[in-house]
Scaffold this active site. Sequence first.
Site, short mmCIF file in Angstrom:
data_model
loop_
_atom_site.label_atom_id
_atom_site.label_comp_id
_atom_site.label_asym_id
_atom_site.label_seq_id
_atom_site.Cartn_x
_atom_site.Cartn_y
_atom_site.Cartn_z
N GLU A 1 3.52 -7.13 -4.39
CA GLU A 1 2.80 -8.33 -4.85
C GLU A 1 3.01 -8.57 -6.34
O GLU A 1 2.05 -8.72 -7.11
CB GLU A 1 1.30 -8.19 -4.55
CG GLU A 1 1.00 -8.17 -3.06
CD GLU A 1 -0.48 -8.25 -2.71
OE1 GLU A 1 -1.31 -7.88 -3.56
OE2 GLU A 1 -0.81 -8.69 -1.60
N GLU B 1 1.87 -7.25 5.19
CA GLU B 1 0.41 -7.10 5.10
C GLU B 1 -0.24 -8.34 5.69
O GLU B 1 0.20 -9.45 5.42
CB GLU B 1 -0.09 -6.97 3.65
CG GLU B 1 0.22 -5.67 3.00
CD GLU B 1 -0.36 -5.55 1.59
OE1 GLU B 1 -1.44 -6.12 1.31
OE2 GLU B 1 0.28 -4.90 0.76
P1 P53 Z 1 -8.35 -5.38 -0.82
C1 P53 Z 1 -5.74 -9.71 -3.88
C2 P53 Z 1 -5.30 -10.78 -3.11
C3 P53 Z 1 -4.40 -10.56 -2.07
C4 P53 Z 1 -3.93 -9.29 -1.83
O1 P53 Z 1 -6.94 -6.10 -0.62
C5 P53 Z 1 -4.34 -8.23 -2.62
C6 P53 Z 1 -5.26 -8.43 -3.64
C7 P53 Z 1 -5.73 -7.30 -4.47
O2 P53 Z 1 -7.04 -6.99 -4.13
O3 P53 Z 1 -3.87 -6.98 -2.48
C8 P53 Z 1 -3.18 -6.54 -1.34
O4 P53 Z 1 -8.07 -3.92 -0.68
C9 P53 Z 1 -2.57 -5.22 -1.73
C10 P53 Z 1 -3.22 -4.03 -1.09
C11 P53 Z 1 -4.69 -4.34 -0.85
C12 P53 Z 1 -4.76 -5.47 0.16
O5 P53 Z 1 -4.08 -6.61 -0.31
O6 P53 Z 1 -8.78 -5.76 -2.18
O7 P53 Z 1 -1.17 -5.17 -1.57
O8 P53 Z 1 -3.00 -2.91 -1.91
O9 P53 Z 1 -5.44 -3.26 -0.42
C13 P53 Z 1 -6.18 -5.87 0.53
O10 P53 Z 1 -9.24 -5.88 0.26
#
Ligand code: P53
Length: 476
Positions: free
Chosen positions: A176, A374
């Site tokens: 990201e 993801e």
């Molecule tokens: P969490 C923000 C917006 C979109 C994806 O996020 C993001 C974030 C950062 O918070 O991160 C990705 O754990 C990232 C992972 C993360 C996952 O999304 O905040 O690549 O490391 O855990 C989910 O709910």
Amino acid sequence: MSKLPKGFLWGGAVAAHQLEGAWQTDGKGTSVADVMTAAQAGVSREITEGVIAGKNYPNHEAIDFYHHYKEDIALFAEMGFKCFRTSIAWTRIFPRGDEDSPNEDGLQFYDDLFDECLKYGIEPVVTLSHFEMPYHLVEEYGGWRNRQMIEFFTRFADICFRRYKDKVKYWMTFNEINNQANYHDDFAPFTNSGLKFAAGEDREQIMYQAAHYELVASAKAVQLGHAISPELQIGCMIAMCPIYPASCQPADVLMAQKAMEKRYFFADVHVHGSYPGYMKRYFDRKNFALDVTKEDLQELQQGTVDYIGLSYYMSLAIEYKNDNPQFDYREESDIVRNEYVEASDWGWQIDPEGLRYSLNWLQDHYHLPLFIVENGFGAEDEFEEDGSIIDDYRIDYLAKHIEQMIRAVDEDGIELMGYTPWGCIDLVSAGTGEMKKRYGFIYVDKDNEGNGTLERKKKKSFDWYKQVIATNGEDL
Ligand code: P53
């Protein structure tokens, strides 16, 4: 007949710092994730000056995957995973980041982990830098504001490619990389690039400088990897949150387009090997004096990526405000709630059709294979009286997204390599440091304060996802 190609890479995704724990085991150094505390409702994660006794650092133990990986991979295999996305903790290989030679114990851990995956026919998919750079590089060098990072990162990448080239085919450079477009925030610049800002510093200029060094480092890594083995597929990784215009008013449409440019030019550089015209004009307008050399521009040209990895959780919407004649992207003031979609308890807007839109948008712009690395639904899980977890809300979210993904492949002709939902086993949230924001098919007994037995337990979604994989997405 399945609408997805044979060999479609179904799996799950995690990142080292969010599940491994064992933060000082076998020579591991302190990473940026190790100096971030757990947040509470309304309180952001604190980035501390080093590790301070008495504070709650959830990544230190996480779910102790470091000692549980065999049991966890056996569960992934039971679900039928074809691939497993994780990252290599940079600090296991180079504990401080600037050493000349790597830490053998750290390298051995990933050999063992990848062997364990391959034993079940699970293909590892590996991110080199996922929010976990050595903290020493922040303290000593200022993180990615310093050109020397290019050398440290490429040394790390080179060691990993050489060591694992016969075990890992699919790689990504920076997770990201475009999150830091939100440079107003402390979290994204720190986790992406190890950036901390002094009062009065021009955050935006520093962010673009750091991103430039990362883009050059990524391009160099792509070249190194291909020279080590032409078999390696090396991609970039982009957080895809499409930004819709809040209305069909032309100024809103233009605003959304300009906002998309600011969030996604990173992909243009990765894919086309050069900066788009609008970014050059923007840097000129802002009088940014960026350190970009002729050699850098050549490296970018020569190290373009093989595919685009993307995360997709939500879409956003933006509105034009009269005080912004240049349509500059201002996430903190101009993003508005989209009334047409629902949102999670954490305010993330749920928009399955946005995934189909995103896949089309990315393919139209870049003409490269895509890999959804993801996607998922963070929610609080509760036990039924009989001890089971009926996570129908998670199944519903995933099924609706998979349905749109299949339509993108089947009706729109999108070339899609695979799908790895986020946090296939519960882990520490990146954004909040909480445990209770859960994504997994597998529950882990641990709470926000760090209490729990770490015992693993299947949720209802476990069997559901197993069936999805077994039918190649036919049975949702
Ligand atoms: P969490 C923000 C917006 C979109 C994806 O996020 C993001 C974030 C950062 O918070 O991160 C990705 O754990 C990232 C992972 C993360 C996952 O999304 O905040 O690549 O490391 O855990 C989910 O709910």
